[in-house]
Design a protein around this motif. Structure first.
Motif, PDB file in Angstrom:
ATOM      1  N   ILE A   1      38.773  35.340  51.659  1.00 16.58           N
ATOM      2  CA  ILE A   1      40.226  35.442  51.808  1.00 16.58           C
ATOM      3  C   ILE A   1      40.837  34.059  51.994  1.00 16.58           C
ATOM      4  N   THR A   2      40.215  33.235  52.820  1.00 15.93           N
ATOM      5  CA  THR A   2      40.752  31.893  53.087  1.00 15.93           C
ATOM      6  C   THR A   2      40.780  31.048  51.829  1.00 15.93           C
ATOM      7  N   VAL A   3      39.663  31.014  51.091  1.00 10.82           N
ATOM      8  CA  VAL A   3      39.592  30.202  49.877  1.00 10.82           C
ATOM      9  C   VAL A   3      40.593  30.694  48.837  1.00 10.82           C
ATOM     10  N   THR A   4      40.711  32.019  48.676  1.00  8.12           N
ATOM     11  CA  THR A   4      41.641  32.568  47.692  1.00  8.12           C
ATOM     12  C   THR A   4      43.085  32.283  48.083  1.00  8.12           C
ATOM     13  N   ALA A   5      43.431  32.475  49.357  1.00  5.77           N
ATOM     14  CA  ALA A   5      44.799  32.247  49.801  1.00  5.77           C
ATOM     15  C   ALA A   5      45.204  30.780  49.629  1.00  5.77           C
ATOM     16  N   LEU A   6      44.341  29.874  50.025  1.00  9.61           N
ATOM     17  CA  LEU A   6      44.671  28.454  49.902  1.00  9.61           C
ATOM     18  C   LEU A   6      44.737  28.030  48.433  1.00  9.61           C
ATOM     19  N   SER A   7      43.843  28.579  47.608  1.00  7.31           N
ATOM     20  CA  SER A   7      43.868  28.240  46.180  1.00  7.31           C
ATOM     21  C   SER A   7      45.138  28.762  45.519  1.00  7.31           C
ATOM     22  N   THR A   8      45.571  29.948  45.916  1.00  3.85           N
ATOM     23  CA  THR A   8      46.809  30.491  45.359  1.00  3.85           C
ATOM     24  C   THR A   8      48.013  29.685  45.831  1.00  3.85           C
ATOM     25  N   ALA A   9      47.947  29.166  47.049  1.00  2.00           N
ATOM     26  CA  ALA A   9      49.075  28.409  47.594  1.00  2.00           C
ATOM     27  C   ALA A   9      49.275  27.074  46.886  1.00  2.00           C
TER      28      ALA A   9
ATOM     29  N   LEU B   1      41.465  34.378  42.630  1.00  2.00           N
ATOM     30  CA  LEU B   1      41.010  32.990  42.721  1.00  2.00           C
ATOM     31  C   LEU B   1      40.881  32.365  41.340  1.00  2.00           C
ATOM     32  N   ALA B   2      40.323  33.118  40.388  1.00  2.00           N
ATOM     33  CA  ALA B   2      40.185  32.598  39.023  1.00  2.00           C
ATOM     34  C   ALA B   2      41.549  32.346  38.393  1.00  2.00           C
ATOM     35  N   VAL B   3      42.510  33.252  38.617  1.00  2.00           N
ATOM     36  CA  VAL B   3      43.859  33.055  38.078  1.00  2.00           C
ATOM     37  C   VAL B   3      44.492  31.816  38.682  1.00  2.00           C
ATOM     38  N   ALA B   4      44.302  31.598  39.987  1.00  2.00           N
ATOM     39  CA  ALA B   4      44.851  30.404  40.630  1.00  2.00           C
ATOM     40  C   ALA B   4      44.232  29.131  40.061  1.00  2.00           C
TER      41      ALA B   4
ATOM     42  N   GLU C   1      35.676  28.520  29.101  1.00  2.00           N
ATOM     43  CA  GLU C   1      34.402  29.219  28.910  1.00  2.00           C
ATOM     44  C   GLU C   1      33.639  29.325  30.222  1.00  2.00           C
ATOM     45  N   VAL C   2      33.588  28.239  30.980  1.00  2.00           N
ATOM     46  CA  VAL C   2      32.885  28.272  32.264  1.00  2.00           C
ATOM     47  C   VAL C   2      33.602  29.202  33.233  1.00  2.00           C
ATOM     48  N   LEU C   3      34.944  29.173  33.234  1.00  2.00           N
ATOM     49  CA  LEU C   3      35.711  30.061  34.104  1.00  2.00           C
ATOM     50  C   LEU C   3      35.439  31.529  33.773  1.00  2.00           C
ATOM     51  N   GLY C   4      35.378  31.852  32.474  1.00  2.00           N
ATOM     52  CA  GLY C   4      35.178  33.236  32.075  1.00  2.00           C
ATOM     53  C   GLY C   4      33.747  33.702  32.235  1.00  2.00           C
ATOM     54  N   VAL C   5      32.799  32.927  31.685  1.00  2.00           N
ATOM     55  CA  VAL C   5      31.404  33.363  31.636  1.00  2.00           C
ATOM     56  C   VAL C   5      30.690  33.165  32.964  1.00  2.00           C
ATOM     57  N   ALA C   6      30.977  32.051  33.648  1.00  2.00           N
ATOM     58  CA  ALA C   6      30.223  31.722  34.856  1.00  2.00           C
ATOM     59  C   ALA C   6      30.921  32.117  36.146  1.00  2.00           C
ATOM     60  N   VAL C   7      32.226  32.364  36.116  1.00  2.00           N
ATOM     61  CA  VAL C   7      32.957  32.690  37.342  1.00  2.00           C
ATOM     62  C   VAL C   7      33.458  34.133  37.322  1.00  2.00           C
ATOM     63  N   LEU C   8      34.227  34.515  36.297  1.00  2.00           N
ATOM     64  CA  LEU C   8      34.841  35.839  36.297  1.00  2.00           C
ATOM     65  C   LEU C   8      33.831  36.960  36.070  1.00  2.00           C
ATOM     66  N   VAL C   9      33.075  36.869  34.970  1.00  2.00           N
ATOM     67  CA  VAL C   9      32.183  37.974  34.595  1.00  2.00           C
ATOM     68  C   VAL C   9      31.095  38.241  35.637  1.00  2.00           C
ATOM     69  N   PRO C  10      30.433  37.230  36.217  1.00  2.00           N
ATOM     70  CA  PRO C  10      29.415  37.537  37.237  1.00  2.00           C
ATOM     71  C   PRO C  10      29.980  38.212  38.479  1.00  2.00           C
ATOM     72  N   ASN C  11      31.284  38.058  38.725  1.00  2.00           N
ATOM     73  CA  ASN C  11      31.892  38.664  39.906  1.00  2.00           C
ATOM     74  C   ASN C  11      32.463  40.048  39.626  1.00  2.00           C
ATOM     75  N   ALA C  12      32.273  40.555  38.398  1.00  2.00           N
ATOM     76  CA  ALA C  12      32.669  41.933  38.093  1.00  2.00           C
ATOM     77  C   ALA C  12      31.572  42.857  38.592  1.00  2.00           C
ATOM     78  N   ILE C  13      31.481  42.973  39.920  1.00  2.00           N
ATOM     79  CA  ILE C  13      30.406  43.726  40.573  1.00  2.00           C
ATOM     80  C   ILE C  13      30.886  45.148  40.853  1.00  2.00           C
ATOM     81  N   PHE C  14      30.088  46.130  40.477  1.00  2.00           N
ATOM     82  CA  PHE C  14      30.441  47.533  40.656  1.00  2.00           C
ATOM     83  C   PHE C  14      30.558  47.859  42.147  1.00  2.00           C
ATOM     84  N   PRO C  15      31.732  48.341  42.608  1.00  2.00           N
ATOM     85  CA  PRO C  15      31.878  48.646  44.039  1.00  2.00           C
ATOM     86  C   PRO C  15      30.864  49.657  44.545  1.00  2.00           C
ATOM     87  N   GLY C  16      30.467  50.599  43.693  1.00  2.00           N
ATOM     88  CA  GLY C  16      29.506  51.606  44.115  1.00  2.00           C
ATOM     89  C   GLY C  16      28.096  51.084  44.290  1.00  2.00           C
ATOM     90  N   SER C  17      27.859  49.811  43.982  1.00  2.00           N
ATOM     91  CA  SER C  17      26.524  49.243  44.189  1.00  2.00           C
ATOM     92  C   SER C  17      26.169  49.194  45.666  1.00  2.00           C
TER      93      SER C  17
END
Length: 861
Positions: free
Chosen positions: A822-830, A693-696, A659-675
């Motif tokens: 990029i660094t945080v995502t790459a290391l988390s995926t690794a 990062l969330a998948v990792a 729930e925290v991963l979905g509501v507090a991490v994933l959904v708030p980062n669904a930011i419209f690129p055109g913003s």
């Protein structure tokens, strides 16, 4: 809900957890690395549930989709609250539902634990986040994201058909659904000025809305006989399907009501009318949940499942599934009405939603109930008649000029009448009160003697607790927004730990004394109300000059929660169960002390209040440790301690993380690129990195060598059990902080481009990411080793090094926000990749057999 169903559901959970734990043997652990393993049926007509690699369970990926899609449906309301375009709302609803329905049909038959499906569902999550990001901003982007999801499902069906000739008719039908939907959304995405107002776009979206019946009805006819069904159809595990549908309903209720209403604290504090709307909406939610779950004639247990519409006949199953999204739409529309009334929308629109929504909900539920085979014909007929008449009564306020609050009161009275009528009819026709609606004294779920003799009942996570879990995630969402505004990390941590401590207090009680009787229904409902009041109280922002007299709603609600636990919950146990008085009395005393300290803060200045809150947090975090240390010197520990259940603990913590991963991490980062007009490409790639990062993180928490119950820390010893619970709280805190830091980074990159720099966001993101992985490493160390120690510590060193490397960007002032992400995502995926590679290189001989659990450990009942 019967005790038999509770025990059976919990045993299903045990079997599911064991079946999906790839660390139970070497073959299971190494199977994950088979990236291109041929697809296989989860179940076929000639086999049974034991052949299902997932044992009929709803996977963690599917639970995450439920969070995202219901949050997306919840997001559709932003547009309709402005333009009142109900057609646009309905069409977008079916865009979300169509994807979830096709994914459910595929996953229920072909889902697996191999690498292909992990990649498939990772891309699927990315597409769903794209839907949420483009929703209400760009119809072309939304259509492209939806088309991408259908393309993934079309490829998955084609792959299954290629390898399994047996399923080619099924895959041709449902794969064609995905292909047609892909074509529809490709056409919409190709238009320069795509809009629902366009007759072409709206016509295509209506076609998409009717794709499901256009596929399911002919398919049901083509498989109408037993011979045709055996030849062409592919069975789905009904337990799995019912769990998915119930999960959709529960998440839809929470995201349509509790999530938006819980974030309206400013309106709650400034307007009595808005406060009344929020309180009435919460009452409606509780009654709706009780009617949906606690008063159902048909449960998903093996004895009653044959009477369910899904197993009664092909026609009844098809009708039941086609009607289901209409019920979800009715719930969403009702929640929209309550939100509109809270925000002060037009009276006509509020009245329309508050009448049509409940009517659609209850007419759909009544129709679905009529499809079941009656266990008692008189009771079944009476329930249908009363429910039908009262469903039409929801429309009565449309003929009047009744205010929004009047419509709310009418709907609450009618839903209460439906609930009472179901209980009364069953009581009259069967001459006994339904199970779950009687009032009885508290009872221990399991004691040491019952566990040793194998007669123990099993604690389950109740439907009420699902509400509290999502409310906690909403609290995290609100706290994260406050942290991004004020950047006061200390206050953030204090408030987070108070909310988490209250949630853990409820977990500690429900794990040992939880029940589904009338008393607990009332107590948990009051608890939910008080949690909502705490959430609303967060909207009152204190100043650093004085806190005296401020946030009194928050403090009153927090104090009341602790008093409720001490006197309402544990007070009943103290009076009724002499055996548990030592254990319960100690924790009730801690609750009373916390209540007194919070009450005292109402009369203190800021500095004194902050110090007092630190003491409260200290009590909440250390009370279990103090109890274990003190009772460690007692000769007979069983007289003092009350056993907890590992299945409940694991299920509850897993639910919290998701729930925290979905509501507090994933959904708030669904930011419209055109913003960001100048840096839309930067925002797009940041969104992609946030999903990766969330998948990792999900893989690191669930998918990498999950321990089997025999090796679990809770069964190892009291000390490892407490260490496990404490480190899990650290994981949740760091995950929540990561959810606060990522949107700051993405917004900064959108404003300033690739080289933008936000020092606070960088420190928060890097520190939180490092804390998440360190806490997950420590969690693994609390479990009993099931691999050779050299392998175990090799993994610890490698993962720990990668986690600490996430702090390196903070050593330079020239590193931009995008580089940090990029660094945080790459290391988390690794990290999960490195762990699986080490396991694969070590081979099957690296595993050792689990040893017996400690006698004094909490047990798997």
């Amino acid at each position: 809900m019967t005790v038999a169903r509770e025990n059976e559901s919990a045993r299903d959970l045990l079997r599911s957890e064991r079946a999906t734990s790839d660390a139970t043997d070497a073959a299971g652990a190494l199977a994950k690395l088979q990236l291109f393993r041929a697809p296989r049926l989860r179940e076929d007509w000639a086999t049974n549930q034991a052949s299902d690699p997932l044992s009929g369970q709803v996977t963690h990926e599917e639970s995450l989709w439920g969070v995202i899609v219901t949050m997306g449906i919840c997001g559709v309301r932003d547009k309709i609250l402005v333009d009142h375009d109900l057609q646009c709302y309905v069409l977008h609803f079916f865009c979300f539902w169509g994807v979830m329905s096709t994914s459910r049909n595929y996953a229920g038959r072909f889902n697996d634990t191999d690498g292909f499906h992990k990649l498939l569902w990772a891309f699927f999550t990315l597409g769903m986040i794209g839907q949420c990001a483009f929703l209400n901003h760009s119809e072309r982007g939304f259509a492209a994201s939806t088309g991408f999801l259908h393309m993934l499902l079309a490829v998955a069906h084609a792959r299954a058909a290629w390898y399994l000739p047996r399923v080619r008719f099924f895959c041709a039908c449902y794969g064609a659904w995905s292909l047609v939907a892909l074509a529809i959304f490709a056409v919409i995405a190709s238009q320069e000025a795509a809009s629902v107002d366009s007759s072409t776009v709206s016509g295509l979206l209506w076609l998409n809305a009717f794709l499901e019946p256009m596929v399911m009805v002919p398919y049901a006819f083509a498989t109408r006989s037993k011979e045709l069904k055996d030849k062409r159809d592919v069975p789905v595990n009904l337990t799995y399907l019912l769990r998915r549908l119930e999960g959709f309903n529960m998440m839809n209720i929470v995201c349509s009501f509790l999530f938006p209403l819980g974030l309206q604290g400013t309106h709650f504090l400034s307007s009595g009318s808005s406060a009344m709307s929020i309180l009435l909406g919460t009452l409606y939610v509780i009654l709706l949940k009780l009617s949906l779950v606690d008063c159902a004639e048909i449960y998903s247990c093996k004895e009653a499942i044959k009477k369910h519409a899904l197993s009664r006949s092909r026609a009844s199953a098809t009708a039941y599934l086609l009607a289901f999204p209409l019920g979800m739409l009715g719930i969403a529309m009702t929640g929209l009405g309550y939100v509109a009334a809270t925000l002060g929308n037009t009276a006509a629109f509020e009245r329309q939603m508050l009448c049509l929504g409940p009517f659609l909900t209850w007419m759909t539920l009544t129709f679905q109930k009529s499809l079941h085979r009656a266990s008692n014909l008189r009771m079944h007929t009476a329930n249908l008649l009363v429910s039908t008449l009262l469903s039409f009564a929801f429309l009565l306020p449309l003929a009047t000029e009744l205010s929004a609050h009047g419509c709310m009161v009418v709907s609450i009275v009618l839903i209460l009448a439906i609930l009472c009528s179901e209980v009364a009819i069953q009581t009259i026709t069967t001459s006994e009160v339904p199970e779950g609606w009687t009032w009885h004294t508290p009872r221990l779920i399991a004691d040491w003697r019952e566990i040793r003799e194998g007669r123990a009942s099993i604690a389950t996570v109740s439907s009420q607790e699902h509400f509290f879990t999502v409310l906690f995630a909403v609290c995290v969402f609100q706290l994260n927004m406050d942290l991004r505004d004020n950047q006061d990390l200390e206050i953030y941590v204090l408030q987070f730990l108070i909310f988490l401590g209250i949630l853990m207090t409820g977990k500690r009680y429900a794990n040992r004394y939880g029940d589904e009787d009338l008393a607990h229904k009332i107590l948990w409902s009051v608890y939910g109300f008080l949690l909502l009041l705490m959430l609303e109280g967060l909207a009152e922002h204190p100043t650093h000059t004085t806190l005296q007299g401020q946030r009194r709603l928050y403090k009153f609600a927090a104090m009341s929660v602790f008093l409720l636990f001490a006197l309402g919950f544990k007070g009943r146990v103290l009076c009724s169960i002499p055996r548990a008085r030592r254990f319960t009395g100690y924790f009730a005393s801690c609750d009373l002390i916390c209540a007194a300290l919070i009450c005292a803060t109402c009369y203190m200045d800021y500095m004194s209040t902050e110090a007092m809150l630190r003491i409260v947090v200290g009590i909440l975090m250390l009370q279990d440790w103090v109890f274990v240390i003190v009772t460690n010197f007692v000769t007979d520990k069983e007289l003092w301690d009350v056993p907890m259940n590992i299945a409940y603990v694991v299920s509850r913590l897993n639910g919290l993380f998701m729930e925290v991963l979905g509501v507090a991490v994933l959904v708030p980062n669904a930011i419209f690129p055109g913003s960001s007009a100048d840096h839309a490409d930067c925002v797009f790639w940041c969104d992609v990195l946030a999903v990766l990062l969330a998948v990792a993180l999900k893989m690191g928490y669930f998918d990498v060598d999950p321990p089997q119950f025999a090796n679990h820390a809770v069964r190892r010893s009291r000390w490892t059990a407490l260490s496990f619970l404490t480190v899990n709280q650290l994981s949740l805190l760091s995950l929540a902080m990561l959810g606060a830091g990522l949107p700051l980074l993405i917004t900064s990159v959108g404003d300033g481009g690739w080289q933008a720099r936000h020092p606070f966001a960088q420190a928060l993101t890097c520190g939180a990411a490092c804390m998440v992985w360190i806490s997950l490493i420590l969690t693994r160390l609390t479990h009993r080793p099931y691999t050779r120690l050299t392998i175990r510590y090799t993994k610890v060193v490698l993962k720990g090094g990668l986690a600490l490397a996430m702090l390196l960007p903070l050593a330079s002032e020239d590193v931009g926000d995008f580089s940090v992400l990029i660094t945080v995502t790459a290391l988390s995926t690794a990290i999960p990749i490195v762990e699986q590679v080490v396991t694969a290189c070590a081979g099957a001989d690296c595993f050792q057999q689990p040893s017996q659990p400690s006698a004094c450990s909490a047990t798997d009942a």
